[in-house]
Write a protein that holds these residues in place. Structure first.
Motif, PDB file in Angstrom:
ATOM      1  N   LEU A  59     -38.594 -35.784 -46.865  1.00 60.86           N
ATOM      2  CA  LEU A  59     -37.290 -35.256 -47.280  1.00 60.86           C
ATOM      3  C   LEU A  59     -36.395 -35.016 -46.063  1.00 60.86           C
ATOM      4  N   ILE A  60     -36.944 -34.393 -45.028  1.00 65.24           N
ATOM      5  CA  ILE A  60     -36.169 -34.151 -43.812  1.00 65.24           C
ATOM      6  C   ILE A  60     -35.737 -35.473 -43.188  1.00 65.24           C
ATOM      7  N   ALA A  61     -36.657 -36.435 -43.136  1.00 64.00           N
ATOM      8  CA  ALA A  61     -36.346 -37.740 -42.539  1.00 64.00           C
ATOM      9  C   ALA A  61     -35.211 -38.431 -43.294  1.00 64.00           C
ATOM     10  N   LYS A  62     -35.229 -38.353 -44.613  1.00 63.36           N
ATOM     11  CA  LYS A  62     -34.182 -38.992 -45.409  1.00 63.36           C
ATOM     12  C   LYS A  62     -32.841 -38.303 -45.178  1.00 63.36           C
ATOM     13  N   ASN A  63     -32.853 -36.987 -45.119  1.00 60.55           N
ATOM     14  CA  ASN A  63     -31.614 -36.249 -44.859  1.00 60.55           C
ATOM     15  C   ASN A  63     -31.037 -36.580 -43.490  1.00 60.55           C
ATOM     16  N   LYS A  69     -26.137 -41.890 -40.545  1.00 55.60           N
ATOM     17  CA  LYS A  69     -25.278 -42.935 -41.130  1.00 55.60           C
ATOM     18  C   LYS A  69     -23.847 -42.400 -41.313  1.00 55.60           C
ATOM     19  N   LYS A  70     -23.723 -41.202 -41.804  1.00 54.97           N
ATOM     20  CA  LYS A  70     -22.404 -40.605 -42.034  1.00 54.97           C
ATOM     21  C   LYS A  70     -21.644 -40.430 -40.718  1.00 54.97           C
ATOM     22  N   GLU A  71     -22.334 -39.973 -39.687  1.00 55.68           N
ATOM     23  CA  GLU A  71     -21.685 -39.738 -38.395  1.00 55.68           C
ATOM     24  C   GLU A  71     -21.285 -41.054 -37.727  1.00 55.68           C
ATOM     25  N   LEU A  72     -22.105 -42.079 -37.869  1.00 53.55           N
ATOM     26  CA  LEU A  72     -21.750 -43.388 -37.312  1.00 53.55           C
ATOM     27  C   LEU A  72     -20.546 -43.978 -38.043  1.00 53.55           C
ATOM     28  N   THR A  73     -20.514 -43.797 -39.353  1.00 52.72           N
ATOM     29  CA  THR A  73     -19.371 -44.276 -40.140  1.00 52.72           C
ATOM     30  C   THR A  73     -18.099 -43.554 -39.719  1.00 52.72           C
ATOM     31  N   ASP A  74     -18.220 -42.262 -39.492  1.00 44.19           N
ATOM     32  CA  ASP A  74     -17.067 -41.484 -39.046  1.00 44.19           C
ATOM     33  C   ASP A  74     -16.587 -41.965 -37.676  1.00 44.19           C
ATOM     34  N   MET A  75     -17.519 -42.268 -36.783  1.00 40.61           N
ATOM     35  CA  MET A  75     -17.144 -42.771 -35.471  1.00 40.61           C
ATOM     36  C   MET A  75     -16.466 -44.138 -35.581  1.00 40.61           C
TER      37      MET A  75
END
Length: 619
Positions: A342-346, A352-358
């Motif tokens: 669960l931690i790994a998936k989060n 992924k979200k932070e790379l997309t934001d960058m």
């Protein structure tokens, strides 16, 4: 004073502790410091509810005292201490945890960070010591006691003259050997290194007397105590994150991005992650180890926990701190469980979200990141046979013929005509060489945008993605490339049908080197080109053969295409009409090798080619 024996099962467990359970000898110091921290926590917790116990939090501390002359190492705390009965129960019975019992008996200890849970960490001392002496005075007793053991032979308990509440553990270190140098555990630099590595965030000061300037000795607190990831974000400066990163992860450049996340729920954790600005020297080798540091209650359990990162995000550095991850008995590794997954998936989703934001808001830094780690994203798509493409395809960049810069697939599609169905690409060693391909020249002349694929994995990734937003990927050098209108198609089919015999002669002259010879209208100035049929393209043929030069070479199904609008087509038709088959075959071989050169393929018989060219020139 009589020696007491460990129980039979305890003897076996102690032998396992010394020889099997722990893999890293330096872990003993982490375990003893953790036990000392637990003892101080218990005392402090009791002082909150028992007014008769007077404790100043600022006075609570742990001392590390090396003695080279006696070859002893002492770990001292001013925690709650142990009574004679507790020494007997906690140290005489292996795997009985006083900390765990304390937690069970005190439901409100959620705010107190009790680290120990198995009751076995203390016995890791016997990996480095042949004698262990525990001198302890309990907050609940007037007398103090000494517990002494040399290992599986048993232990003794006798009264001592210790006056202060707390526990002092003295290790009589073993002689050094080829396998283990115990002398290093008496050196200031080594002890400091171990403390900073495993116990830097124990909440109480870990002190040591160290050498200062002018041969003086001064008291020094070794640990940081408060983890940077537990401070409020608005209280941490960017420079502090950068210093933490360069210090903990041995990088000489500051990270491109810092990611902090905290999750509370069935599985609670804090994570501090960093995206590096460059790839380590060994990143794309088998020697590189991925993983995040794993902490439990501020104590480092694993230096590289690979289960917390997917391979395609292996470039991420950082740590996870959680009290909810189930650890094995040595606290060196994790038990596989759903909390870890669960931690790994989060964490994966957060990265992924932070790379997309960058990508969307800081393109310059994203391109810097992509130059360093884009290959790993591509490998994540290709190696999973496309299972991860939905996670990664929107993070990919390819060089655009129209923009003369790197773009995403989404950006390419956004510029397409609503009736267009194909995303065009071409592969080659460099952008300049791709631009010179005859088929690319024609696509550009007709206003199409072409993606230039220059990395060896690019085309394999494109084929793995297969389609993007219901658009097909079309290779400029594929025989199925067709940008003509219906009338032009019909006219070309007619020309090829009328010249069946000519094309057959040329095919026979090239034997198995080509699958087919045909006329085409998709070339502008070039006389010939090579296209491929099937899944293996010309560029993929080159890459695979270069990667495995000593194995049997693979071959793409090559088609030699002749520009029907070029003067050379009139020449070969004329030779065929004159029934000059010998001359036609020579022209065929020259044209085939010319097409190979244009496509960046090696010439199979250079001597024959040069002879043919010289013969033609001399006529």
């Amino acid at each position: 004073m009589s020696k007491k024996q460990f129980k039979a099962e305890s003897k076996k467990l102690l032998d396992m502790m010394i020889n099997s359970i722990y893999t890293n000898p330096e872990i003993f110091l982490r375990e003893l410091i953790s036990n000392a921290s637990d003892a101080i926590d218990k005392l402090y917790y009791r002082s909150l509810t028992d007014k008769s116990i007077k404790v100043k939090k600022d006075d609570l501390e742990i001392w590390i005292i090396p003695n080279k002359e006696e070859k002893t190492l002492t770990i001292k705390d001013n925690g709650c201490g142990m009574t004679k009965e507790e020494l007997e129960e906690n140290l005489g019975t292996i795997a009985k945890s006083g900390s765990e019992l304390f937690k069970e008996n005190n439901e409100k200890t959620k705010d107190i960070s009790i680290i120990g849970q198995f009751g076995v960490g203390f016995y890791s001392s016997f990996m480095v010591a042949n004698k262990v002496v525990v001198d302890s005075k309990s907050i609940d007793g007037e007398e103090s006691y000494i517990w002494t053991s040399t290992g599986v032979d048993g232990y003794t308990i006798e009264k001592s003259d210790k006056k202060e509440v707390g526990t002092t553990i003295t290790l009589y270190l073993k002689d050094s050997s080829d396998i283990l140098d115990t002398n290093e555990f008496l050196e200031e630099y080594k002890l400091t290194s171990i403390i900073k590595k495993y116990s830097d965030y124990i909440r109480y000061p870990i002190k040591m007397n160290v050498e200062a300037e002018k041969d003086t000795i001064e008291e020094k607190t070794i640990n940081s105590m408060v983890p940077i990831w537990k401070k409020k974000q608005n209280q941490v400066k960017e420079s502090e994150y950068n210093d933490f990163y360069t210090d903990k992860f041995y990088d000489y450049e500051q990270p491109l991005k810092v990611i902090r996340t905290e999750v509370e729920g069935l599985t609670s954790y804090q994570a501090l992650l960093f995206i590096p600005s460059h790839a380590p020297y060994n990143y794309y080798t088998k020697e590189y180890e991925k993983g995040l540091q794993l902490y439990s209650k501020g104590v480092m359990i694993m230096e590289k926990c690979s289960d917390l990162l997917p391979d395609y995000f292996s470039f991420v550095k950082g740590l996870v701190d959680s009290e909810d991850i189930a650890l094995n008995i040595s606290r060196e590794t994790m038990q596989q469980n759903h909390q870890v997954r669960l931690i790994a998936k989060n964490i994966e989703n957060k990265i992924k979200k932070e790379l997309t934001d960058m990508l969307e808001n800081d393109r310059e830094n994203y391109e810097k990141f992509y130059n360093a780690f884009g290959m790993q994203l591509k490998h994540g798509i290709y190696s999973s046979y496309g299972m991860n493409k939905e996670n990664l395809q929107d993070l990919l960049l390819f060089y655009s013929s129209k923009e003369d810069k790197y773009i995403t697939l989404a950006e390419y599609v956004s510029r397409m005509d609503k009736d267009s169905k194909d995303i065009y690409y071409a592969s080659g060693e460099s952008i300049d060489k791709i631009k010179m391909l005859p088929q690319v020249e024609m696509l550009l002349d007709k206003g199409y945008e072409v993606l230039y694929l220059t990395e060896y994995l690019d085309e394999f990734v494109i084929k793995t993605i297969n389609t993007y937003q219901e658009k097909n990927f079309v290779n400029a050098t594929d025989k199925e490339l067709n940008i003509d209108g219906e009338e032009e198609k019909e006219e070309l089919e007619k020309i090829n049908k009328e010249n069946t015999d000519l094309l057959s002669v040329m095919k026979n002259a090239l034997s198995d080197n080509v699958k087919e010879v045909r006329f085409t209208n998709k070339l502008k100035e070039h006389p010939v080109c090579l296209t491929s049929s099937g899944e293996l393209s010309l560029e993929m043929e080159k890459i695979i053969n270069n990667m495995a030069p000593n194995t049997e070479k693979v071959k793409a199904e090559i088609i030699l295409e002749i520009n029907n609008n070029h003067e050379i087509s009139n020449k070969i038709k004329e030779l065929h009409q004159e029934n000059n088959q010998e001359e036609l075959e020579k022209y065929t071989k020259i044209l085939y090798n010319q097409a190979r050169l244009i496509s960046g393929l090696e010439i199979e018989n250079p001597s024959e080619l040069t002879s043919l060219i010289c013969e033609m020139i001399s006529k």
